[in-house]
Design an enzyme around this catalytic site. Sequence first.
Site, PDB file in Angstrom:
ATOM      1  CG  MET A  75      -1.877  -1.113   1.222  1.00  0.00           C
ATOM      2  SD  MET A  75      -3.017  -0.952  -0.149  1.00  0.00           S
ATOM      3  CE  MET A  75      -3.429  -2.657  -0.417  1.00  0.00           C
ATOM      4  CB  CYS A  76       2.948   2.190  -1.877  1.00  0.00           C
ATOM      5  SG  CYS A  76       3.273   0.622  -1.093  1.00  0.00           S
TER       6      CYS A  76
END
Lengths: 296, 448, 235
Positions: free
Chosen positions: A1-2
């Site tokens: 998640m980024c």
Amino acid sequence: MCGIVGLFLKDKSLEPQLGALLSGMLGTMCGRGPDSAGFAVYGAGEKGETKLTLRAAEGYDFAALAAKLGDGLDVTTRGTHAVLAVPAGREAEIRAKLAEIAPDVTVVGAGARMELYKEVGMPTDVAVRFDLAKMTGTHGVAHTRMATESAVTTNGAHPFSTGLDQCLVHNGSLSNHRTVRRNLEKAGVKVQTENDSEVAAGYLTWRMQEGRSLGEALEDSLNDLDGFYTFVVGTESGFGVLRDPIACKPAVMAETDQYVAFGSEYRALAGLPGIENAKIFEPEPAKVYFWDRAAA
Amino acid sequence: MNEHVKSPAAPRTLPRESATFDAYTLSEIRRAAATGIYDIRGAGAKRKLPHFDDLLFLGASMSRYPLEGYREKCGTGVVLGDRFAKKPIELKIPVTIAGMSFGSLSGPAKEALGRGASAVGTSTTTGDGGMTQEERGHSKTLVYQYLPSRYGMNPDDIRKADAIEVVVGQGAKPGGGGMLLGQKISPRVAKMRTLPEGIDQRSACRHPDWTGPDDLEIKIEELREITDWEKPIYVKVGAARPYYDTALAVKAGADVVVVDGMQGGTAATQEVFIEHVGIPTLAAIRQAVKALQELGMHRKVQLIVSGGIRNGADVAKALALGADAVAIGTAALVALGDNDPKWESEYEAIGSKAGAYDDWHEGRDPAGITTQDPELMKRLDPIIAGRRLANFLSVMTLEAQTIARACGKSHVHNLEPEDLVALTIEAAAMAQVPIAGTDWIPGLTGRF
Amino acid sequence: MNASTQSHSFDLAAGKVRDLNAALHALKDGSNASLWRVSNPRGLHAVAAGLDAPVTVEIDGPVGYYCAGMNKQATVIVRGNAGVGVAENMMSGRVEIEGDASQSAAATAHGGLLVVRGSAGARCGISMKGVDIVVGGSIGHMSAFMAQAGTLTVLGDAGEALGDSIYEARLYVRGSVTSLGADCVEKEMRDEHKAQVFEKLKAAGLDGQVDPSDFKRYGSARTLYHFHVDNASAY
């Protein structure tokens, strides 16, 4: 998640500013990934030379290491990383020697033009630590990470490089990476970390080893990688983008005569020159986008 | 061939039922074959699971000193959401009422929950389907659930709430959406949800406008902006990977993390989901606490644990393992009068029995709680039922205090894992406490 | 704008979104209708979220996620693109995007009008509950997924799986539809529907530019309203 950003320059006059622009883009994505950051920059390269990006503990004496390797190898140290220029034909030999005499030094990336840096910490701090703003080049990708199912470590930070001049950054979460990892191991592709994104990088490398172009390898991943993903990949001369068919994870692109830029959110693009008049679009799901300098 | 084999008097083995194909399994195969649809029911996992019953407290004796019951103070108050919110929630007891929707429950049942909880100084929670006057009017502290379907979601109610709970998942079905069958989409429920009356409602499993913790961070920011940074924001997850999910909820900006184990109830979900997806409450707590501790956020971002909490001992054990509070759903409904034996003949008439009734989605609840039938609803007096719930919550709290005092604690939050031992290897491994009488904690060498 | 309208300006390069929203939230129903000009939004999130007053907010540039989220009464105009979930859960009022909108535009919105002059991304009108949406360009895949009520009028094309699992919302598309989702079917375009399209176009200021007769209507076949085993694969 980024958070992901990427910049591919068409206009040579912007090349001196690549690092500064990329650094500005990276800084906007801190909230999406406060755990760690990393970037790959495609800068100058010498013909017949391969650049190995090395990483070691804080304060490590890379110059001494280069001296130990002999032959007057050129080394440039940036914080915990250093770029070692080696004759292309001797890459394997020098990697083996490194493993032997300096087991605490990791090769994080290798290529004719790619340099790759990553570290834990706030992305803006990481960019400063490596002086990203001063780097020059033709294209680059950067990543801020919010670790999902693997540890917050430097090794777990993006980008991942599993082939010469190849790097990948990922936003999302793969749901079958354990199986893909096992299949890659059988095929002889080594995935070093627990990170699902490195599996994706390794997968693309493997497909290209099998003779597929990067574009074709990305097409293949639509069949073999399950879950949610937006990938941005770099090669020596190219820059590609792929979103999974469901395409929940965000992606915004901007194109002008001067550049192609990618951001997880528009905020990342807001500071680019001429953004007011750029063609802004969201990449379509399950469609491979690729820009190549060689073809241009 | 021996002659006596043919003799009717010859000894025979008893008829033997298969442990694999037991009577319940056979009935399910027949049901599926006849209907062509998976079994849908309410409540949580009914199978035998390692649970709090498998843990015991080490009371004080010589090496520790107990507190005197009723005289020496043992605090039970809990503050929730003081990380970012201007108006955190202060509860008098560490037991809250879990989210249950108007629609799955009747209006009077929601009112009774509000009355009971408010009487003892704790909160209630809305569910999928919006906020009703019954619950807002009777709940001193009300948590407003923010769910994928956003039925009845509106900014006026969100500002009326005392906290917002972003529901990512629930223990009965981590990764699943909802299903409320047509019998309960009454005119009032239909209007609140903007649905045609009487239809089968489908609920989404993901939120419509964000996916993943990086986007959740932006969603939480929006909810804070809409409510001027006043309300605590909870994030609720079904227990599946609580170590990662808790850490991500914290990184996304949650003030409070709610972890719901697989015993946690639901209004209606596929039986296969309830019994086969997720992990037991007991197994989830230590993983969630570990994530909070590693981030330096334990007791700063509060942890609420739910799923199968039934009495004060369960409360004390959950708190000792590191939770800040617990939430109850099924136990609260039973306190109101759900599954009461006094309705036995009526339960039997609809093919169930008191204590086993779980077809809450059918709306035929003889106790008048999980229904929208106007006649059945009348059976529940919200004032009396509210009082029963208040009594039950008081007993749970007194029980938890009794245990805490016996362990020498002046606040229930000072219970710790080292006050516990386990009776079974499973419980010892999940709770990471030693088997009673030993110093052996199975699995402690593993990743968690 | 009448002469008595008070005008304010707010520079998001100098002030915070939080301060802008706090000032806009402080406006009460009876206060002078006012005009707020917001500069330098640079893709910031939750700009003008949670408004509840008959104010007009003009945002000069592209915004990030959830611009005008849960809007009531206010008119919010974005002179640029909008990020994810613009006007999500809007109750009333009007939101206009001069550029494109990202995914989940007007998600779960109960009322009001969203006008996107450019195109909208995936999941436009997802779970919409009464809002009117008018899109000048095209819309992406999974638009009007589980759409419950309201109208979605699209002058361009629609992507894959339009109206999947739709309830009672009405979808009007002028261009092509890549594919229809489960339980979504084309329906007859009667005079009342043409009148409705005209009314929505007029509200969006697009009347006279396109002919309502050019639109096709899509809605629920209502086969998923009550579970039937033969439809199981559509769930």
